[in-house]
Each structure stands twice: as C-alpha cells, then as structure tokens.
Design an enzyme around this catalytic site. Structure first.
Site, short mmCIF file in Angstrom:
data_model
loop_
_atom_site.label_atom_id
_atom_site.label_comp_id
_atom_site.label_asym_id
_atom_site.label_seq_id
_atom_site.Cartn_x
_atom_site.Cartn_y
_atom_site.Cartn_z
N SER A 173 78.86 -72.35 -18.40
CA SER A 173 77.86 -71.53 -17.70
C SER A 173 77.83 -70.08 -18.13
O SER A 173 77.78 -69.17 -17.30
CB SER A 173 78.10 -71.58 -16.18
OG SER A 173 78.17 -72.88 -15.73
N CYS A 174 77.91 -69.84 -19.43
CA CYS A 174 77.85 -68.45 -19.88
C CYS A 174 77.07 -68.32 -21.19
O CYS A 174 77.29 -67.39 -21.96
CB CYS A 174 79.25 -67.86 -20.01
SG CYS A 174 80.26 -68.74 -21.17
N ASP B 46 69.89 -74.57 -27.84
CA ASP B 46 71.29 -75.04 -27.84
C ASP B 46 71.44 -76.34 -28.62
O ASP B 46 72.29 -76.44 -29.52
CB ASP B 46 71.78 -75.26 -26.39
CG ASP B 46 71.91 -73.95 -25.64
OD1 ASP B 46 71.44 -72.93 -26.15
OD2 ASP B 46 72.48 -73.96 -24.54
O1 PMV Z 1 70.98 -69.88 -20.94
P1 PMV Z 1 71.36 -69.02 -22.12
O2 PMV Z 1 72.33 -67.96 -21.77
O3 PMV Z 1 71.72 -69.81 -23.33
O4 PMV Z 1 70.11 -68.11 -22.49
C1 PMV Z 1 68.98 -68.62 -22.97
C2 PMV Z 1 68.19 -67.56 -23.64
C3 PMV Z 1 66.93 -67.14 -22.93
O5 PMV Z 1 66.12 -66.59 -23.94
C4 PMV Z 1 67.24 -66.10 -21.90
C5 PMV Z 1 66.22 -68.29 -22.27
C6 PMV Z 1 65.63 -69.33 -23.19
O6 PMV Z 1 65.25 -70.39 -22.65
O7 PMV Z 1 65.47 -69.11 -24.39
#
Ligand code: PMV
Length: 311
Positions: A105-106, A154
């Site tokens: 969660s980071c 991700d």
């Molecule tokens: O959830 P994280 O910390 O991997 O952040 C995602 C990055 C953002 O640009 C804030 C949101 C997104 O969906 O791209």
C-alpha cells in the site's frame, strides 16, 4: 518451480498520467516470490509473510468470488483468470507459497507483483507458457476485477520490466540509451511513512486544483529533458524538480519533503513516487556520498531498500 517478480516505481509523471500526459515507470529488483508445487486433489495457498493459509477443492476455483477472500483475493483471482484463459479444468492440484519483500500500500505495485507471479507460475505449472502481452493483459484484468478500477502502470511495468512510458493507459517500452543509462544507476527506495489516503482519494483532491494543468505541462517538459540526459547529476536534479511540482499539488507531507531534501543534498536527487499522501521516496544515489546519505536517512526512522532497475 519458483517465479521471482519485480516491483515498480514511477520516476516521473504520477497524477499527470491520469490526464493523458506521460508517466515513466521502472521495474526494480525489490521482488516477490511465488513457488508452485504439485499436490493431489487440492489447491493450497500460503501467504508466508502473513502466516495465512487457504485450502480449496479443485472444483471450487473456477467459480470462486475472489473479493470474499481478503488477503487471498489477488492470488485467487489470478489463478481463476489464468485457468479460464487457458481453458484448463484442473485435475491435478497445487500448492502456492507466496513471500514478498515489497512494502504494501505505498505505490510499489506489491499486489501487481504477486498477481503477475501467480499468473506465470500457474501457466508454467500446466506447461502453457504465456507471452508477455498475454500476461500483462491478464494481470490488468485481475487488478480491475479485484479493485473495480485499475491502471496498466503496475501490471505492465512488472510484466515487461525495464522502463515504460505510460500514456492514455497504454504502455510503451523505452529501450536504447535511456534504459542503458538507468541500468547503471543505483537507487534507494525509502519507505517514509504509511499513506494517510488512498490513491483514488488523492486523485480526486488533485482534480479540484485549478492550476493542475500548468503543473502537468511542466512535468511533461521534465520528462522530455530526462529522456535525453546522460548525467546522473542532471537526472537527479530533474527528479527533485518533479517533486517540487508534486508539492504544489498538495500530495506531499512534511516527512516526505524532509527525506526528499536529504536525498537531494546527499544524493543526486529525489522525489516521492506514486500517489503521495505518505508512502515512498526514490533517491538517485551518488556512490561517493552514499555513506553520508544513509547516515542522514537513518536519523529519520525510515525503511531503506537498495534498488536497481530490472530488465
Ligand atoms: O497507486 P500508486 O501510488 O501506484 O499511484 C498511481 C499513480 C497515479 O498517477 C497517482 C494514479 C494512476 O492511476 O496513474
């Protein structure tokens, strides 16, 4: 069989990417591990870090509702989607053991790392090796099913590895000089503090900022420059500049700013990575001053992970 899967950081462009601008993400060697072995008639899942176990009958998996299974949800959803995609009716069971070094969660993609690891392990277990495009797509489907909403950042970065440009939820691999340059960079990922807000909440708050588009345009210019530099010093300065702009979006915290200041003073540069509101900072290390950097960081009661890009 053991599958080791990376995590990710956003080097530039978080939040801007929500509005159709680019983000640059990098796969790092902070990993999760999925081990799979044969087991008759059962599916057993062990989350080693949480000391949790789940046993299922083979006929239960294909109709399972992963959301009802708490910490097992990503893993179950990944198994279910992989079996369905490969059209496999499981006759032999398996045990999956999951361990992870990735803080959760980071913004480092810990759930995507496990999801991709499980997809690879299950498909290989049934001798059906998948292509990266198939893995990335399945991973995205899993994240969307579990979270309701997802970005490809991700799952794509963790699947394709190296450096990716993300724009309009589409990933593009960046190769050549830029990748070679980053291969030679040493980073620290610093877990500074728990996030006080979820990504969606932070995205909604940024949406209310009137001048956000000006900031996103500045960030995009930083990316233009970053893609061309060949000095760590210059690259680090651009990271810190991106952080200054993120501060103006009100997503930083005093402790994150303190760690970024240390990273900029005793390293080449630093910025928060991910949605903000706490979480992690990425620092580009100056090898000649690494000792001092670590000494200063250790005063802050943070967790430090040494990282390199994985390709
Ligand atoms: O959830 P994280 O910390 O991997 O952040 C995602 C990055 C953002 O640009 C804030 C949101 C997104 O969906 O791209």
């Amino acid at each position: 069989m053991i599958v080791e899967t990376p995590s990710k950081v956003i080097l530039f462009g978080e939040h801007a990417v929500v509005y159709g601008y680019r983000a640059i993400a990098m796969a790092i060697d902070l990993t999760s591990t999925v081990e799979i072995k044969r087991l008759d008639n059962k599916i057993v899942l062990n989350l080693n870090d949480l000391n949790k176990s789940l046993r299922l009958n083979l006929d239960e998996i294909k109709d399972i509702e992963p959301k009802n299974f708490g910490d097992f949800k990503y893993c179950l959803c990944a198994i279910k989607n992989t079996l369905n995609y490969l059209d496999i009716e499981p006759k032999i069971g398996f045990e999956i053991n999951i361990s992870s070094k990735i803080p959760v969660s980071c913004g480092l993609g810990s759930s995507a790392s496990i999801t991709i690891g499980v997809i690879k392990a299950v498909s290989r277990f049934y001798d059906r090796e998948l292509k990266d495009d198939e893995i990335a797509k399945l991973g995205y489907t899993v994240e969307r099913e579990v979270q309701g909403k997802a970005s490809v950042t991700d799952t794509s970065t963790i699947t394709y590895k190296g450096i990716l440009e993300i724009k309009n939820n589409k990933p593009k691999k960046i190769k050549g000089k830029f990748e070679e340059f980053l291969k030679n960079c040493k980073f620290l990922v610093v877990y500074v503090e728990d996030r006080k807000k979820k990504t969606a909440e932070l995205v909604n708050e940024v949406a209310k900022i009137e001048y956000k588009d000006e900031i996103f345009k500045e960030i995009d210019k930083i990316i233009d420059k970053a893609l061309k530099v060949d000095s760590k010093e210059e690259f680090g300065k651009l990271m810190t500049k991106n952080h200054e702009l993120l501060k103006r979006l009100n997503i930083s915290t005093p402790k994150i700013d303190r760690v970024v200041d240390i990273g900029s003073k005793f390293g080449f540069g630093a910025k928060l990575t991910g949605a903000g509101g706490g979480g992690c900072v990425i620092i580009l290390v100056d090898e000649n001053r690494e000792k001092e950097l670590l000494k200063e960081l250790n005063k802050e009661n943070v967790k430090i992970f040494r990282c390199k890009m994985v390709s």
